[in-house]
Design a protein around this motif. Sequence first.
Motif, PDB file in Angstrom:
ATOM      1  N   PHE A 129       0.836  -1.201   0.000  1.00  0.00           N
ATOM      2  CA  PHE A 129       0.000   0.000   0.000  1.00  0.00           C
ATOM      3  C   PHE A 129       0.876   1.257   0.000  1.00  0.00           C
ATOM      4  CE2 PHE A 129      -2.575   3.247   2.118  1.00  0.00           C
ATOM      5  CZ  PHE A 129      -3.783   3.140   1.460  1.00  0.00           C
ATOM      6  N   LYS A 130       1.855   1.289   0.892  1.00  0.00           N
ATOM      7  CA  LYS A 130       2.731   2.470   1.009  1.00  0.00           C
ATOM      8  C   LYS A 130       3.576   2.688  -0.238  1.00  0.00           C
ATOM      9  CE  LYS A 130       2.955   2.286   6.037  1.00  0.00           C
ATOM     10  NZ  LYS A 130       3.771   1.872   7.190  1.00  0.00           N
ATOM     11  N   LEU A 131       4.047   1.612  -0.871  1.00  0.00           N
ATOM     12  CA  LEU A 131       4.824   1.746  -2.110  1.00  0.00           C
ATOM     13  C   LEU A 131       3.989   2.374  -3.218  1.00  0.00           C
ATOM     14  CD1 LEU A 131       6.782  -1.636  -2.159  1.00  0.00           C
ATOM     15  CD2 LEU A 131       7.798   0.654  -2.082  1.00  0.00           C
ATOM     16  N   VAL A 132       2.727   1.990  -3.321  1.00  0.00           N
ATOM     17  CA  VAL A 132       1.852   2.550  -4.346  1.00  0.00           C
ATOM     18  C   VAL A 132       1.526   4.010  -4.024  1.00  0.00           C
ATOM     19  CG1 VAL A 132      -0.444   2.363  -5.407  1.00  0.00           C
ATOM     20  CG2 VAL A 132       0.940   0.319  -5.048  1.00  0.00           C
ATOM     21  N   VAL A 133       1.227   4.294  -2.773  1.00  0.00           N
ATOM     22  CA  VAL A 133       0.910   5.668  -2.366  1.00  0.00           C
ATOM     23  C   VAL A 133       2.117   6.590  -2.591  1.00  0.00           C
ATOM     24  CG1 VAL A 133       0.338   7.140  -0.379  1.00  0.00           C
ATOM     25  CG2 VAL A 133      -0.924   5.005  -0.758  1.00  0.00           C
ATOM     26  N   ALA A 134       3.319   6.076  -2.373  1.00  0.00           N
ATOM     27  CA  ALA A 134       4.537   6.886  -2.530  1.00  0.00           C
ATOM     28  C   ALA A 134       4.725   7.396  -3.957  1.00  0.00           C
ATOM     29  CB  ALA A 134       5.762   6.083  -2.098  1.00  0.00           C
ATOM     30  N   LYS A 135       4.107   6.753  -4.939  1.00  0.00           N
ATOM     31  CA  LYS A 135       4.229   7.165  -6.342  1.00  0.00           C
ATOM     32  C   LYS A 135       3.177   8.210  -6.733  1.00  0.00           C
ATOM     33  CE  LYS A 135       7.540   4.347  -7.626  1.00  0.00           C
ATOM     34  NZ  LYS A 135       8.812   4.801  -8.124  1.00  0.00           N
ATOM     35  N   MET A 136       2.295   8.562  -5.812  1.00  0.00           N
ATOM     36  CA  MET A 136       1.230   9.522  -6.095  1.00  0.00           C
ATOM     37  C   MET A 136       1.709  10.952  -5.861  1.00  0.00           C
ATOM     38  SD  MET A 136      -1.975   7.611  -4.316  1.00  0.00           S
ATOM     39  CE  MET A 136      -2.508   6.003  -4.878  1.00  0.00           C
ATOM     40  N   THR A 137       0.888  11.905  -6.254  1.00  0.00           N
ATOM     41  CA  THR A 137       1.213  13.313  -6.008  1.00  0.00           C
ATOM     42  C   THR A 137       1.210  13.566  -4.504  1.00  0.00           C
ATOM     43  OG1 THR A 137      -1.077  14.070  -6.024  1.00  0.00           O
ATOM     44  CG2 THR A 137       0.073  13.994  -8.170  1.00  0.00           C
ATOM     45  N   LYS A 138       1.889  14.613  -4.084  1.00  0.00           N
ATOM     46  CA  LYS A 138       1.950  14.950  -2.650  1.00  0.00           C
ATOM     47  C   LYS A 138       0.547  15.173  -2.078  1.00  0.00           C
ATOM     48  CE  LYS A 138       6.405  14.871  -2.128  1.00  0.00           C
ATOM     49  NZ  LYS A 138       6.987  13.705  -1.521  1.00  0.00           N
ATOM     50  N   LYS A 139      -0.309  15.815  -2.853  1.00  0.00           N
ATOM     51  CA  LYS A 139      -1.671  16.083  -2.395  1.00  0.00           C
ATOM     52  C   LYS A 139      -2.438  14.784  -2.183  1.00  0.00           C
ATOM     53  CE  LYS A 139      -5.808  18.705  -3.560  1.00  0.00           C
ATOM     54  NZ  LYS A 139      -6.451  19.587  -4.524  1.00  0.00           N
ATOM     55  N   GLU A 140      -2.327  13.855  -3.130  1.00  0.00           N
ATOM     56  CA  GLU A 140      -2.997  12.559  -2.989  1.00  0.00           C
ATOM     57  C   GLU A 140      -2.431  11.790  -1.802  1.00  0.00           C
ATOM     58  OE1 GLU A 140      -4.411  11.116  -7.376  1.00  0.00           O
ATOM     59  OE2 GLU A 140      -2.251  11.107  -6.985  1.00  0.00           O
ATOM     60  N   GLN A 141      -1.111  11.835  -1.649  1.00  0.00           N
ATOM     61  CA  GLN A 141      -0.473  11.134  -0.525  1.00  0.00           C
ATOM     62  C   GLN A 141      -0.985  11.654   0.804  1.00  0.00           C
ATOM     63  OE1 GLN A 141       3.832  11.140  -0.643  1.00  0.00           O
ATOM     64  NE2 GLN A 141       3.860  10.665  -2.833  1.00  0.00           N
ATOM     65  N   GLN A 142      -1.062  12.976   0.941  1.00  0.00           N
ATOM     66  CA  GLN A 142      -1.483  13.561   2.214  1.00  0.00           C
ATOM     67  C   GLN A 142      -2.905  13.138   2.585  1.00  0.00           C
ATOM     68  OE1 GLN A 142      -0.705  17.704   1.481  1.00  0.00           O
ATOM     69  NE2 GLN A 142       1.354  17.603   2.355  1.00  0.00           N
ATOM     70  N   SER A 143      -3.804  13.089   1.597  1.00  0.00           N
ATOM     71  CA  SER A 143      -5.185  12.716   1.900  1.00  0.00           C
ATOM     72  C   SER A 143      -5.295  11.273   2.378  1.00  0.00           C
ATOM     73  CB  SER A 143      -6.082  12.945   0.679  1.00  0.00           C
ATOM     74  OG  SER A 143      -5.837  11.983  -0.322  1.00  0.00           O
ATOM     75  N   ILE A 144      -4.327  10.447   2.011  1.00  0.00           N
ATOM     76  CA  ILE A 144      -4.331   9.034   2.425  1.00  0.00           C
ATOM     77  C   ILE A 144      -3.537   8.853   3.720  1.00  0.00           C
ATOM     78  CG2 ILE A 144      -3.568   6.715   1.777  1.00  0.00           C
ATOM     79  CD1 ILE A 144      -3.966   7.695  -1.185  1.00  0.00           C
ATOM     80  N   LEU A 145      -2.315   9.381   3.760  1.00  0.00           N
ATOM     81  CA  LEU A 145      -1.427   9.144   4.890  1.00  0.00           C
ATOM     82  C   LEU A 145      -1.958   9.729   6.191  1.00  0.00           C
ATOM     83  CD1 LEU A 145       2.026   9.667   3.138  1.00  0.00           C
ATOM     84  CD2 LEU A 145       0.881   7.505   3.698  1.00  0.00           C
ATOM     85  N   ILE A 146      -2.766  10.783   6.103  1.00  0.00           N
ATOM     86  CA  ILE A 146      -3.334  11.368   7.321  1.00  0.00           C
ATOM     87  C   ILE A 146      -4.279  10.393   8.015  1.00  0.00           C
ATOM     88  CG2 ILE A 146      -5.367  12.489   6.310  1.00  0.00           C
ATOM     89  CD1 ILE A 146      -4.540  14.970   8.031  1.00  0.00           C
ATOM     90  N   ARG A 147      -4.767   9.407   7.273  1.00  0.00           N
ATOM     91  CA  ARG A 147      -5.723   8.429   7.809  1.00  0.00           C
ATOM     92  C   ARG A 147      -5.066   7.101   8.187  1.00  0.00           C
ATOM     93  NH1 ARG A 147     -10.146   9.137   3.367  1.00  0.00           N
ATOM     94  NH2 ARG A 147     -10.406   6.944   3.812  1.00  0.00           N
ATOM     95  N   LEU A 148      -3.750   7.022   8.106  1.00  0.00           N
ATOM     96  CA  LEU A 148      -3.054   5.784   8.498  1.00  0.00           C
ATOM     97  C   LEU A 148      -2.729   5.795   9.975  1.00  0.00           C
ATOM     98  CD1 LEU A 148      -0.586   5.031   5.575  1.00  0.00           C
ATOM     99  CD2 LEU A 148      -2.674   3.832   6.166  1.00  0.00           C
TER     100      LEU A 148
END
Length: 136
Positions: A117-136
């Motif tokens: 999950f984290k490897l895939v999220v790491a390839k996203m834009t910073k904005k997309e990453q923030q919306s996901i990582l804030i919920r981990l």
Amino acid sequence: MVDSLDYIKAEQYLLNKPETTLDFPFGEDVKVFKVKNKMFATLAIGKMGKGDGKSDTSKKVDWWMNLKCDPDEAVMLRDIFPSIIPGYHMNKRLWNTVILDGSIPQGEIERMIDNSFKLVVAKMTKKEQQSILIRL
């Protein structure tokens, strides 16, 4: 289809990841888990929904889960666990297939799901990453 406890736990864990959706682009026998439309896992009975090649239906049939993985860690996991093989129908350098036969501890399965999950999220834009990582 055969439901195993490992499969049920893995599917629940996958679906509980933030912004995860379930898709079936390869047919109804292959579950594809995506975050923001990017695949991070698949689940199927045996080889992409085709079973393990066992013709006797009374034999145990295992679920196979493809997970993205760091290339060095992928090789190491294959050396440690006989039920982890190079990614079936995937880039074998970046993906592992985890055969859910009960031989891998649940905590290790969850750790591998988290890493994929984290490897895939790491390839996203910073904005997309923030919306996901804030919920981990």
